[in-house]
Scaffold this active site. Structure first.
Site, PDB file in Angstrom:
ATOM      1  N   ASP A  67      33.834   8.321  81.307  1.00 64.55           N
ATOM      2  CA  ASP A  67      33.061   8.246  80.068  1.00 64.55           C
ATOM      3  C   ASP A  67      33.379   6.964  79.305  1.00 64.55           C
ATOM      4  O   ASP A  67      34.294   6.211  79.679  1.00 64.55           O
ATOM      5  CB  ASP A  67      33.334   9.487  79.195  1.00 64.55           C
ATOM      6  CG  ASP A  67      34.820   9.852  79.140  1.00 64.55           C
ATOM      7  OD1 ASP A  67      35.669   8.970  79.361  1.00 64.55           O
ATOM      8  OD2 ASP A  67      35.123  11.020  78.883  1.00 64.55           O
ATOM      9  N   ASP A 138      39.118  21.921  73.569  1.00 64.67           N
ATOM     10  CA  ASP A 138      37.938  22.802  73.569  1.00 64.67           C
ATOM     11  C   ASP A 138      37.361  23.011  74.973  1.00 64.67           C
ATOM     12  O   ASP A 138      36.261  23.536  75.122  1.00 64.67           O
ATOM     13  CB  ASP A 138      36.861  22.251  72.623  1.00 64.67           C
ATOM     14  CG  ASP A 138      36.298  20.898  73.082  1.00 64.67           C
ATOM     15  OD1 ASP A 138      36.751  20.359  74.123  1.00 64.67           O
ATOM     16  OD2 ASP A 138      35.390  20.368  72.393  1.00 64.67           O
ATOM     17  N   HIS A 140      36.584  20.654  77.201  1.00 67.08           N
ATOM     18  CA  HIS A 140      35.687  19.628  77.757  1.00 67.08           C
ATOM     19  C   HIS A 140      36.360  18.889  78.911  1.00 67.08           C
ATOM     20  O   HIS A 140      37.584  18.735  78.947  1.00 67.08           O
ATOM     21  CB  HIS A 140      35.171  18.660  76.676  1.00 67.08           C
ATOM     22  CG  HIS A 140      36.144  17.653  76.152  1.00 67.08           C
ATOM     23  ND1 HIS A 140      36.449  17.553  74.809  1.00 67.08           N
ATOM     24  CD2 HIS A 140      36.866  16.664  76.750  1.00 67.08           C
ATOM     25  CE1 HIS A 140      37.311  16.560  74.634  1.00 67.08           C
ATOM     26  NE2 HIS A 140      37.577  16.009  75.792  1.00 67.08           N
ATOM     27  N   GLU A 145      30.978  18.475  76.105  1.00 63.38           N
ATOM     28  CA  GLU A 145      31.417  19.397  75.057  1.00 63.38           C
ATOM     29  C   GLU A 145      30.767  20.779  75.247  1.00 63.38           C
ATOM     30  O   GLU A 145      29.812  20.923  76.007  1.00 63.38           O
ATOM     31  CB  GLU A 145      31.040  18.810  73.687  1.00 63.38           C
ATOM     32  CG  GLU A 145      31.704  17.473  73.368  1.00 63.38           C
ATOM     33  CD  GLU A 145      33.199  17.583  73.023  1.00 63.38           C
ATOM     34  OE1 GLU A 145      33.855  18.577  73.402  1.00 63.38           O
ATOM     35  OE2 GLU A 145      33.709  16.646  72.373  1.00 63.38           O
TER      36      GLU A 145
HETATM   37  C1  GLP Z   1      39.355  12.671  75.911  1.00 69.36           C
HETATM   38  C2  GLP Z   1      38.635  12.210  77.209  1.00 69.36           C
HETATM   39  C3  GLP Z   1      38.872  13.186  78.314  1.00 69.36           C
HETATM   40  C4  GLP Z   1      40.306  13.657  78.223  1.00 69.36           C
HETATM   41  C5  GLP Z   1      40.475  14.535  77.025  1.00 69.36           C
HETATM   42  C6  GLP Z   1      41.901  14.937  76.723  1.00 69.36           C
HETATM   43  O1  GLP Z   1      38.654  12.574  74.783  1.00 69.36           O
HETATM   44  N1  GLP Z   1      37.245  11.916  77.122  1.00 69.36           N
HETATM   45  O2  GLP Z   1      38.579  12.579  79.565  1.00 69.36           O
HETATM   46  O3  GLP Z   1      40.656  14.388  79.354  1.00 69.36           O
HETATM   47  O4  GLP Z   1      39.797  14.015  75.919  1.00 69.36           O
HETATM   48  O5  GLP Z   1      42.642  13.911  76.130  1.00 69.36           O
HETATM   49  P1  GLP Z   1      44.214  13.868  76.129  1.00 69.36           P
HETATM   50  O6  GLP Z   1      44.629  13.664  77.551  1.00 69.36           O
HETATM   51  O7  GLP Z   1      44.591  12.710  75.286  1.00 69.36           O
HETATM   52  O8  GLP Z   1      44.697  15.176  75.606  1.00 69.36           O
END
Ligand code: GLP
Length: 260
Positions: A67, A138, A140, A145
């Site tokens: 992304d 959440d 995702h 989302e």
């Molecule tokens: C982000 C990314 C995801 C990631 C998730 C968790 O916003 N778009 O690819 O896996 O949220 O983030 P973190 O690893 O910092 O908890």
């Protein structure tokens, strides 16, 4: 789904690195799907160490990001292309080249078209051999989302309030600096990768991990679609696994797969 539960995120990252290094030893031109967020940082450090030791390289490979934020300055350190450059690109990192790193062109005049083009690029590359994933609080994956299509293609997404507040830590703790929109690989796109390797660390991920593994498949917890994929490895620390009802069984199954 195979679930590996490790005492620490260090041990979990070692296990994930082993899977990736093993893939590239068998298939040096494999295509890697790469995630951002804090979760894969230790994994990337291990891949850099393996590259330095001469046991791993992405020099012949393509990597595709999950992304990218829409509306972020090109030189912003949190633009995912810049994050992934710092983590992976160059001879002093994993050998991945600038041309080998693919990210959605979220700065394009027509981001919807850019999403379409990105989806086709992934398909045109022959597909992703191994997709690294984190998971949002959440549920995702990528930036898909809750409440979206479970078969979506790469598309523009609106970030959930939870994600904006979670990601504010990368933007000086200021939610107003977090972009509201992104381009994300869709759930249908992610599901086409040959293997999915998801990492989850910390107690704040325990609900999402419990849903991922044991919840009903539901757009409310987008990661649950991964239950329909034939080759998923979820690697967690004990805190993220703390709400799994059948953790003992998963550990036994992990040992079985390792021939123990
Ligand atoms: C982000 C990314 C995801 C990631 C998730 C968790 O916003 N778009 O690819 O896996 O949220 O983030 P973190 O690893 O910092 O908890």
């Amino acid at each position: 789904m195979h679930i590996g539960i490790f005492e620490t995120s260090d041990a979990a990252s070692d296990a994930a690195a082993e899977l990736i290094i093993d893939l590239f030893s068998r298939k040096p031109h494999a295509t890697l799907g790469v995630a951002t967020g804090s979760t894969p940082e230790k994994l990337y450090a291990r891949l850099r160490a393996a590259h330095a030791a001469g046991t791993f390289t992405l020099k012949n490979s393509s990597a595709f990001a999950l992304d990218e934020y829409v509306g972020i300055a090109e030189d912003h350190p949190q633009r995912y292309r810049n994050v992934l450059r710092r983590e992976l690109v160059g001879k002093d990192k994993t050998g991945l080249t600038e041309a080998g790193l693919n990210t959605p062109d979220a700065g394009a005049d027509d981001p919807e078209q850019a999403a379409l083009v990105y989806d086709r690029m992934i398909g045109g590359s022959g597909g992703i051999d191994l997709q690294i994933l984190g998971i949002g609080v959440d549920g995702h994956i990528g930036f898909n989302e809750p409440g979206g299509s479970l078969v979506s293609r790469t598309h523009i997404e609106a970030l959930a309030g939870q994600t904006i507040s979670d990601n504010a830590r990368f933007f000086n703790g200021d939610t107003s600096q977090v972009p509201r929109r992104c381009i994300t690989q869709g759930l249908g796109t992610i599901m086409e990768a040959k293997r999915l390797v998801l990492l989850a660390f910390g107690a704040n991920k325990a609900d999402a991990v419990a849903q991922l593994v044991e919840g009903p498949i539901s757009a409310k917890w987008p990661a649950t679609i991964m239950q329909m994929h034939p080759d998923v490895v979820a690697i967690t620390d004990t805190a993220a696994a703390s709400k799994l009802e059948f953790a003992d069984l998963y550990q036994e199954r992990w040992r079985l797969a390792k021939g123990e």
